[in-house]
Design a protein around this motif. Structure first.
Motif, mmCIF file in Angstrom:
data_model
loop_
_atom_site.group_PDB
_atom_site.id
_atom_site.type_symbol
_atom_site.label_atom_id
_atom_site.label_comp_id
_atom_site.label_asym_id
_atom_site.label_seq_id
_atom_site.Cartn_x
_atom_site.Cartn_y
_atom_site.Cartn_z
ATOM 1 N N UNK A 307 5.246 27.429 24.357
ATOM 2 C CA UNK A 307 4.963 27.084 22.955
ATOM 3 C C UNK A 307 4.717 28.298 22.044
ATOM 4 N N UNK A 308 3.972 29.315 22.496
ATOM 5 C CA UNK A 308 3.766 30.451 21.582
ATOM 6 C C UNK A 308 5.081 31.113 21.174
ATOM 7 N N UNK A 309 6.023 31.252 22.127
ATOM 8 C CA UNK A 309 7.282 31.914 21.793
ATOM 9 C C UNK A 309 8.254 30.954 21.113
ATOM 10 N N UNK A 310 8.153 29.669 21.431
ATOM 11 C CA UNK A 310 9.095 28.694 20.871
ATOM 12 C C UNK A 310 8.784 28.397 19.411
ATOM 13 N N UNK A 311 7.514 28.159 19.125
ATOM 14 C CA UNK A 311 7.191 27.903 17.724
ATOM 15 C C UNK A 311 5.861 28.497 17.271
ATOM 16 N N UNK A 312 5.557 29.616 17.859
ATOM 17 C CA UNK A 312 4.403 30.381 17.372
ATOM 18 C C UNK A 312 3.076 29.673 17.500
ATOM 19 N N UNK A 313 2.930 28.817 18.484
ATOM 20 C CA UNK A 313 1.677 28.066 18.582
ATOM 21 C C UNK A 313 0.529 28.988 19.002
ATOM 22 N N UNK A 314 -0.650 28.629 18.593
ATOM 23 C CA UNK A 314 -1.849 29.413 18.882
ATOM 24 C C UNK A 314 -2.602 28.769 20.036
ATOM 25 N N UNK A 315 -2.960 29.574 21.016
ATOM 26 C CA UNK A 315 -3.846 29.094 22.080
ATOM 27 C C UNK A 315 -5.056 30.016 22.143
ATOM 28 N N UNK A 316 -6.245 29.444 22.081
ATOM 29 C CA UNK A 316 -7.441 30.248 22.282
ATOM 30 C C UNK A 316 -7.383 30.863 23.673
ATOM 31 N N UNK A 317 -7.903 32.070 23.817
ATOM 32 C CA UNK A 317 -7.920 32.716 25.145
ATOM 33 C C UNK A 317 -9.347 33.179 25.440
ATOM 34 N N UNK A 318 -9.801 32.870 26.651
ATOM 35 C CA UNK A 318 -11.164 33.229 27.045
ATOM 36 C C UNK A 318 -11.091 34.075 28.304
ATOM 37 N N UNK A 319 -11.839 35.179 28.302
ATOM 38 C CA UNK A 319 -11.942 35.967 29.539
ATOM 39 C C UNK A 319 -13.054 35.362 30.396
ATOM 40 N N UNK A 320 -12.635 34.537 31.341
ATOM 41 C CA UNK A 320 -13.583 33.780 32.169
ATOM 42 C C UNK A 320 -14.428 34.730 33.019
ATOM 43 N N UNK A 321 -13.853 35.876 33.401
ATOM 44 C CA UNK A 321 -14.563 36.797 34.295
ATOM 45 C C UNK A 321 -15.653 37.580 33.587
ATOM 46 N N UNK A 322 -15.661 37.522 32.274
ATOM 47 C CA UNK A 322 -16.556 38.430 31.560
ATOM 48 C C UNK A 322 -17.221 37.735 30.360
ATOM 49 N N UNK A 323 -18.060 36.751 30.624
ATOM 50 C CA UNK A 323 -18.643 36.005 29.505
ATOM 51 C C UNK A 323 -19.419 36.894 28.534
ATOM 52 N N UNK A 324 -19.990 37.989 29.057
ATOM 53 C CA UNK A 324 -20.830 38.840 28.204
ATOM 54 C C UNK A 324 -20.103 40.097 27.749
ATOM 55 N N UNK A 325 -18.813 40.234 28.115
ATOM 56 C CA UNK A 325 -18.101 41.500 27.850
ATOM 57 C C UNK A 325 -18.022 41.868 26.377
ATOM 58 N N UNK A 326 -17.949 43.174 26.130
ATOM 59 C CA UNK A 326 -17.852 43.688 24.751
ATOM 60 C C UNK A 326 -16.497 43.289 24.164
ATOM 61 N N UNK A 327 -16.446 42.761 22.952
ATOM 62 C CA UNK A 327 -15.145 42.357 22.393
ATOM 63 C C UNK A 327 -14.235 43.552 22.108
ATOM 64 N N UNK A 328 -12.982 43.430 22.506
ATOM 65 C CA UNK A 328 -11.964 44.446 22.210
ATOM 66 C C UNK A 328 -10.677 43.708 21.844
ATOM 67 N N UNK A 329 -9.737 44.448 21.285
ATOM 68 C CA UNK A 329 -8.493 43.808 20.833
ATOM 69 C C UNK A 329 -7.379 44.007 21.865
ATOM 70 N N UNK A 330 -6.721 42.903 22.223
ATOM 71 C CA UNK A 330 -5.618 42.953 23.193
ATOM 72 C C UNK A 330 -4.440 42.129 22.699
#
Ligand SMILES: Cc1ncc(COP(=O)(O)O)c(C=O)c1O
Length: 410
Positions: A307-330
């Protein structure tokens, strides 16, 4: 998915445990959310004689289909194969509405043999069908109300250039076909698109269908399709189902007051019922710093979630391994041999190789649109229900990929 005591969980089960159950990538569905959505829909339309048909194209796993049936849903099927899968899952023929588009006439004939309800969206098919079956097999007619609606043009189905439905302006033609063939119409249908936020669009469509309904005295239902928008982003809103239920309830009450037999209203949601119930769990194989971007490369790709490539749909993404991790851009990318980006410049809790990421809103049109592109097996599926996680589809193997190939020599 909820964060409880520092651990992400789905239906009570720690997400890391779910990933361990089947490995990654894996689709995980929460039956509790499906239940919540079905109940929410029912509660919103209490003033209306309502029937919910689950649009199984969104997610066709048999266990999910059986679950839908226990919730009292019928089935909306768009191919004869979906019909057959629905029947094998235990739906009765009378609980399935077959709504194909541009299919061979033989699919309609097969649907008649199987005894399911039939929805016709072309004048030529209507005429052919009427000559073959006369008043022996009632049909629903899909009209195109000429409304431009939907999240993007590829999921808009009710506008003037759309291939779906019979134009409302062709009503006279339809009447002539019915008169000459004796075909009986039991329902009217429309579906204007997907991701429709505005309740007004549904009301406008309903108004159009109600206006022509007078020409069809034998109808027992109006199927208003679906397209309810669900929230994808943290501050997103979905279609105001409750407001729609109230307004439609009033309008339908007026319509039914003038009829001897009241009509039911049917909806056929896919996304609304299963989108939020599903996540796709993937593992980060590489964190790659380029001159411009930091990529988190995962063990999945557009082959599993297009879906993201077909029609640009947005999916929230969560880093399950790092609930407290410092936010960075990826930028989160897949492993496919062409650009298959799941998310651009997304803020995630600091990502390390081996971390588990969850793509949200993956229940609808995730697995069902998956492929074996790059000769990758499709992922397994897990259903979490009543606190228990169950594998409901195994991972494909290389043997599965080769199973249909025949030896043509060299
Ligand atoms: C005829 C029909 N009904 C129902 C649906 C389900 O739509 P949604 O997933 O937006 O609820 C679709 C989606 O394509 C459709 O084509």
């Amino acid at each position: 998915m909820e964060l409880k005591d520092g651990t992400y969980r789905i239906g009570g089960s720690p997400v890391e445990d779910l990933a361990a159950l089947a490995g990654t990538p894996v689709y995980v569905y929460d039956a509790g959310i499906i239940d919540r959505q079905v109940h929410r829909l029912r509660a919103a339309f209490t003033d209306i004689p309502l029937r919910v048909l689950y649009a199984c194209k969104a997610l066709t796993n048999m266990t999910v289909l059986r679950h839908m049936r226990t919730l009292g849903c019928g089935l909306d099927a768009v191919s004869i194969q979906e019909v057959e899968i629905g029947l094998r899952a235990g739906f009765l023929p009378k609980e399935i509405l077959f709504t194909p588009n541009m299919v061979a006439y033989s699919e309609y004939q097969r649907a008649v043999e199987l005894g399911v309800m039939i929805n016709i969206d072309s004048l030529s098919v209507l005429e052919h069908f009427g000559h073959d079956f006369g008043d022996r097999v009632p049909v629903c007619i899909r009209f195109n109300p000429h409304i431009m609606a939907g999240g993007n043009e590829r999921i808009s189905t009710g506008h003037i250039d759309s291939k779906f439905g019979i134009s409302i302006h062709q009503l006279r033609h339809v009447e002539r076909v019915l008169a000459t063939t004796g075909l009986r119409v039991n329902g009217l249908h429309m579906h204007t698109g997907s991701d429709i936020l505005d309740a007004e669009v549904f009301l406008q469509g309903a108004e159009i269908i109600l206006e022509i309904a007078g020409s069809f005295p034998s109808i027992t239902f109006l199927d208003l399709g679906s397209g309810f928008k669900v929230p994808y982003k943290p501050d997103d809103i979905g279609t105001d189902i409750e407001d729609l239920g109230k307004q439609l309830g009033e309008r339908l009450a007026r319509f039914n007051a003038e009829r001897t037999t009241p009509v039911e209203v049917w909806f056929e949601p896919g996304k609304f019922l299963v989108s939020e119930a599903g996540v796709l769990l993937v593992r980060v194989d590489q964190v790659k710093h380029t001159t411009a971007t930091v990529f988190a490369g995962v063990d999945s790709g557009l082959n599993h979630s297009i879906r993201p490539m077909l029609y640009g749909s947005y999916h929230g993404i969560v880093n399950v391994s790092s609930p407290e991790g410092k936010p960075r851009i990826y930028t989160v990318a897949g492993y496919i041999c062409e650009t298959d980006t799941f998310a651009w410049d997304r803020k995630l809790a600091e990502v390390h190789e081996g971390d588990l990421l969850a793509f949200l809103n993956a229940g609808a049109y995730g697995y069902s649109m998956a492929s074996n592109y790059n000769s990758r097996p499709r992922p397994p599926e897990i259903l979490v229900k009543d606190g228990k996680a169950q594998l409901i589809r195994r991972r494909e193997t290389i043997e599965d990929l080769l199973a249909t190939q025949l030896d043509g020599g060299t």
